[in-house]
Each structure stands twice: as structure tokens, then as C-alpha cells.
Design an enzyme around this catalytic site. Structure first.
Site, mmCIF file in Angstrom:
data_model
loop_
_atom_site.group_PDB
_atom_site.id
_atom_site.type_symbol
_atom_site.label_atom_id
_atom_site.label_comp_id
_atom_site.label_asym_id
_atom_site.label_seq_id
_atom_site.Cartn_x
_atom_site.Cartn_y
_atom_site.Cartn_z
ATOM 1 N N ARG A 48 -8.789 12.380 2.978
ATOM 2 C CA ARG A 48 -9.097 11.897 4.322
ATOM 3 C C ARG A 48 -8.865 12.991 5.370
ATOM 4 N NH1 ARG A 48 -5.955 9.018 6.439
ATOM 5 N NH2 ARG A 48 -4.192 9.156 4.990
ATOM 6 N N LYS A 188 -11.505 3.271 3.927
ATOM 7 C CA LYS A 188 -10.367 3.122 4.826
ATOM 8 C C LYS A 188 -10.791 2.822 6.269
ATOM 9 C CE LYS A 188 -7.022 3.619 1.876
ATOM 10 N NZ LYS A 188 -6.257 2.416 1.451
ATOM 11 N N HIS A 207 -1.287 -2.890 2.933
ATOM 12 C CA HIS A 207 -1.669 -1.772 2.075
ATOM 13 C C HIS A 207 -0.913 -1.964 0.770
ATOM 14 C CE1 HIS A 207 -1.763 2.799 1.214
ATOM 15 N NE2 HIS A 207 -2.898 2.244 0.853
ATOM 16 N N SER A 225 0.482 6.404 -1.325
ATOM 17 C CA SER A 225 -0.245 7.052 -2.399
ATOM 18 C C SER A 225 0.719 7.805 -3.310
ATOM 19 C CB SER A 225 -1.261 8.034 -1.806
ATOM 20 O OG SER A 225 -1.981 8.687 -2.822
ATOM 21 N N LYS A 229 1.215 2.101 -6.942
ATOM 22 C CA LYS A 229 0.699 0.806 -6.475
ATOM 23 C C LYS A 229 -0.440 0.281 -7.368
ATOM 24 C CE LYS A 229 -0.855 1.313 -2.402
ATOM 25 N NZ LYS A 229 -2.271 1.617 -2.687
ATOM 26 N N THR A 230 -1.438 1.143 -7.600
ATOM 27 C CA THR A 230 -2.572 0.741 -8.435
ATOM 28 C C THR A 230 -2.141 0.570 -9.879
ATOM 29 O OG1 THR A 230 -4.198 1.807 -6.991
ATOM 30 C CG2 THR A 230 -4.848 1.439 -9.272
ATOM 31 N N ASP A 244 -5.296 -2.463 -3.745
ATOM 32 C CA ASP A 244 -5.004 -1.627 -2.585
ATOM 33 C C ASP A 244 -4.969 -2.340 -1.237
ATOM 34 O OD1 ASP A 244 -4.495 1.102 -1.670
ATOM 35 O OD2 ASP A 244 -6.449 0.975 -0.709
ATOM 36 N N ARG A 310 -10.637 10.718 -7.934
ATOM 37 C CA ARG A 310 -10.699 9.259 -7.782
ATOM 38 C C ARG A 310 -11.738 8.635 -8.707
ATOM 39 N NH1 ARG A 310 -6.871 6.679 -4.243
ATOM 40 N NH2 ARG A 310 -6.034 8.362 -2.946
#
Length: 510
Positions: A48, A188, A207, A225, A229-230, A244, A310
Site C-alpha cells: 500500500r 482496503k 480488521h 499484518s 490473522k488469516t 480479514d 499475495r
């Protein structure tokens, strides 16, 4: 629909993914991988553009946006001039790809999305990340994304920081994405929009990942990140709600998205089988991963392009999932922190005050080598575990969470997915297997009546035992051989927490 002068030479609207992949290949936007994955690289932007994020200053945004959160103001006139330039780029393109999608849930809150791009691959990404459009009048509202990743604007002309611009105008319900191919900007930008809108509907945007066990009990995983989490929300034997972005109200939780956007560095079938399988299917969307010259192999352990590789795929690629993306209020919430200092326990139960403190802290750590100038681990804080996407001030979201916690019986656990026995470089990172064992034990109710001891520096409640986990690593003090070094490191981090809370609120309870 888009107003102004929008007369593209050829508009391909709501094309099937097979046509979009065919078009993308013909246009040299990417290549096919060994299993028919669509593999793309995004040039200079492999993440980003955090310093190029703008919101248009008007009566809707002036007093509601958390401007201090690296969000730049843009005048309405500048936005409209940029919008005309983007529309001109779309009009001059040989083909424009458009999709009608949505984000959220019709049962709670949903936005329609009208997406327009010069790139077929970007339209494919929206098919995966967003949900089908239910029809006009069925969503709470509709927003547009005008996507021109190859457009070069003059920063001096518009008083911009660079040629890259991600800007949202809530008055015109439009987002412009200029000068970056990185797909995460598409995802995002709409998450940020939801984060702005949902508090007015008494919904907490999160988030977070979320899953559900066979008894229908939900769990939510907050984390920055790299904290897991994922990975932790996508677990064997559990049903994935989403990885997410979610919303939570008194009615339950719901996934914003129709797909996943998982990190792929060091992805393997042994540690993350569901994500690996979903990422290596025909038509899965791989971004900035290493494809061999003969295209026979994908090396997820190669970070020569970026560590931020990704994979995007629709939730239908995950066998064990909650199909409608809606769940009950969570029984457990997990705050994930990758503590590189090695002084937080692998698991602790938070008090109501600590729930609020750690939510506003959003603590994790930067590691040496991950950013220019970072030589030793550094504490990093991201309010609400997602500050870059939170357009309102942290207290808005914290108050929503506090109200939820006061009304419902939800336990919140702090999980350290980082190091123990020493800081990064001397200690050991908690194996994924250990973290999974802890979380599975909590989800199974095994710690409901556990005995706890208090941590000296953070006042955290640490379980004395967890089945399947070595007792010696549950207490950070016991895991360190150098006790004096542990005390010094723990004390320093605790002081850092207090300083950060003072910045956010003016007081703290840690």
C-alpha cells in the site's frame, strides 16, 4: 452510474472470470502458473502507498475524519479535476472493464460497488474480493471506484506528494485509485469506506478474521499484518467466516468480503493446507510471487519480488466455510501480537480494562531488516489493530467495542505469536502448532475453569496449564534463562505501552 464525460470506446461489464483471464493474458497483464493460477506482478508498488492516502475535505468529512492518522486533505476542486483526468484515461483506453459488486451483508449493512478499470486483471480481483451485487435498491448505498493504475498525474499541478493517489470523496461516493497496480488498494479503500460509515449504524468494523466451530460458536481474530490473522482463522475442523474484514453488532458478526487476500511468503501445504490449496487452484489470483521462467513452479519461499506476495481467491475455494458469511456474536475474541521482545505470554485472559487498552494499543513489533533503518526490534502500535484503515478516531471504535463487551459475555484473550525465551535473535518464535493448540483449547472450553497467575509487569492473567503446551513457556519470566535481561526488557515494553496510551487518551490503566 458514472456521470460526467464517460464514453469509453469499449465497455466490458460483469464479464465471467474466464473472459477476464483471457483478456488479461492477451494484454500481457500476467501469466498462467503450473496449475492454471493467474500470476501478476505489480511493478514499483508491491504494498500500500500509505503516504498517498487522501480524503476530500467537505462538510461530511471535516469533523469526522481522524486527520492525524496520516490522512491527507484534498480540496473538492482538486478531486473533481483528478476525476476528470481519470475519466479521460478510461475514455481513451481500448477497453474498460467494469463489475457490479458489493461489500458487507444484506442482513446487516451492505454497499454496492461500481468498479471501472483499464485492467482486466483488476476486474478479476473484484470478482474474488467482493460479493455479488444483489440489485439496485437492495443495498444501503452504492459507491464507485475509478481505477487507473497506469495513469501518471502531475504532482505539482495538484499539490500531491507523488504520482500515486488513493482518494475518497464521501460527498460524491467515489474513490479514485491512480498510479498503482497493487490490488490491496482496491480492497482496503472499500474497507476504509465501511469503517467510516458503519459507526453511524452502531456497527463495529473490525480488521479481523473470524471462524465458527461445529457448535456454531464464533471466534474473532484481531491482528496486524504478519501476526497470523488469516492463518489462525483458517483452521482445519473449523468453518471460516472470513479472514480479514468483519462487522459486529448486537445481532452478530458478518464478513464484508467474498474472498481472501492471503500473504504467501513461506506458504506450504504442511503448515497452511487450506490456504495453500486455495492458492494453487485453477484461476486463483497470485500477486508478486516468484514464477519460474518455464512457469512450471511457484516458489512461495522466494522473496526476491517482495515478502508481501499475495493470493486472492473466492471463499468458495475454501471447503470448510460459513457460506453466508454471517455468525453469532463471538464467544471468544483473540488479540494477536507478534511480540519480538519475547516478554508477553503466549496466552493471557484480559480484564475489561485491558480489553480496551490493548484494543487502542494494537501492539505488535517491527523486526530488524523489515524496514530501512530498523536494526533491532521496535514496538509498533496501530489503534484498533488497523489504524491505516480506520478513518474515524480510535475512541469511536473503542466505545462501540466497550458497549458490546458490557452487554454480552465475550472473553478476550491476548495471544503472542512472536518470541519466547529471549528477544528476536536470541529467543525462539512460538511454533504455529503451539499457537493453534492454545486457541483450539480455548474454543473447546478447556480454559473456562483454568487457574491463572498474574504477570508482574503487565498484570496479565496467565493460565497455569494448557493441555498439549509445555508449562515452561507459558510464563515469560520462566522461559528466559537471563532473568535480569527479561526484567529490563519487560519493564521497557510496559513503559512503552503506558506512553502510547497517554498519547491516545491522556491516561491509562496498565
Amino acid at each position: 452510474m458514472v456521470k460526467l464525460d464517460f464514453t469509453p470506446k469499449k465497455l466490458l461489464k460483469n464479464s465471467h472470470k474466464s473472459l477476464l483471464i483471457e483478456k488479461a493474458l492477451k494484454r500481457n497483464e500476467g501469466h498462467l502458473g503450473p496449475n492454471g493460477e493467474f500470476v501478476i506482478t505489480t511493478g514499483d508498488h508491491t504494498g500500500r502507498a500509505a503516504n498517498d492516502k487522501y480524503v476530500v475535505l467537505n462538510e461530511l468529512s471535516e469533523n469526522n475524519i481522524w486527520w492525524e492518522n496520516n490522512i491527507k486533505k484534498m480540496d473538492q476542486e482538486v478531486f473533481e479535476a483528478l476525476e476528470r483526468e481519470v475519466l479521460s484515461a478510461l475514455n481513451n483506453a481500448e477497453e474498460v472493464f467494469s463489475t457490479d459488486r458489493s461489500i458487507g451483508s444484506l442482513s446487516h449493512f451492505s454497499l454496492g460497488i461500481e468498479f471501472f478499470s483499464t485492467e482486466a486483471s483488476s476486474a478479476l480481483f473484484t470478482l474474488y474480493m467482493f460479493k455479488p451485487f444483489a440489485g439496485k435498491g437492495k443495498h444501503n448505498d452504492t459507491y464507485k471506484i475509478l481505477h487507473a493504475p497506469h495513469l501518471k498525474v502531475d504532482p505539482k499541478k495538484y499539490n500531491l506528494r507523488s504520482e500515486t493517489v488513493i482518494v475518497t470523496c464521501f460527498k460524491k461516493k467515489t474513490t479514485l485509485i491512480i498510479g498503482t497496480q497493487y490490488s490491496g488498494e482496491i480492497k482496503k479503500s472499500m474497507f476504509s469506506t465501511m469503517n467510516y460509515l458503519l459507526p453511524d449504524h452502531d456497527i463495529l468494523p473490525m480488521h479481523s478474521g473470524a471462524n465458527q466451530n461445529v457448535a456454531g460458536e464464533s471466534s474473532v481474530f484481531f491482528g496486524l499484518s504478519g501476526t497470523g490473522k488469516t492463518t489462525l482463522s483458517t483452521d482445519e475442523g473449523l468453518l471460516l467466516i472470513g479472514d480479514d474484514e468483519h462487522g459486529m453488532s448486537d445481532r452478530g458478526i458478518f464478513n464484508f468480503e467474498g474472498g481472501c487476500y492471503a500473504k504467501t511468503y513461506k506458504l506450504s501445504p504442511s503448515t497452511e493446507p487450506e490456504i495453500f490449496n486455495a492458492s494453487t487452484q485453477f484461476s486463483s489470483y497470485l500477486e508478486n510471487v516468484k514464477l519460474s521462467d518455464d512457469r512450471e513452479q511457484i516458489d512461495f519461499f522466494d522473496d526476491s519480488i517482495t515478502e508481501n506476495g499475495r493470493s486472492s481467491y473466492p471463499l468458495s475455494f475454501i471447503k470448510n466455510r460459513v457460506v453466508d458469511g454471517v455468525g453469532k456474536l463471538p464467544k471468544n475474541i483473540f488479540y494477536l501480537s507478534a511480540d519480538a521482545f519475547g516478554v508477553l505470554p503466549p496466552v493471557s485472559l484480559l480484564t475489561s480494562e485491558q480489553v480496551m487498552d490493548f484494543f487502542q494499543l494494537g501492539y505488535s513489533a517491527k523486526l530488524a531488516g523489515t524496514e530501512v533503518g530498523v536494526k533491532v526490534p521496535e514496538a509498533t502500535f496501530s489503534a484498533c489493530f488497523g489504524a491505516p484503515f480506520m478513518l474515524r478516531r480510535p475512541e469511536v471504535y473503542a466505545n462501540l467495542l466497550g458497549n458490546m463487551m458490557a452487554k454480552h459475555d465475550i472473553k478476550v484473550w491476548l495471544i503472542n505469536t512472536g518470541w519466547y525465551g529471549g528477544s528476536y535473535g536470541t529467543g525462539t518464535r512460538f511454533p504455529l502448532k503451539t499457537t493453534r493448540t492454545i486457541i483450539r483449547a480455548i474454543q473447546a472450553g478447556e480454559l473456562a475453569n483454568a487457574q491463572f497467575v498474574k504477570d508482574e509487569y503487565f498484570d496479565l492473567k496467565i493460565p497455569v496449564t494448557v493441555n498439549g503446551v509445555e508449562t515452561s513457556i507459558l510464563s515469560p519470566a520462566n522461559a528466559w534463562s537471563d532473568k535480569e535481561a527479561y526484567k529490563t526488557t519487560a519493564k521497557k515494553l510496559a513503559e512503552g505501552f503506558k506512553t502510547q496510551l497517554l498519547k491516545l487518551r491522556g491516561d491509562c490503566s496498565l
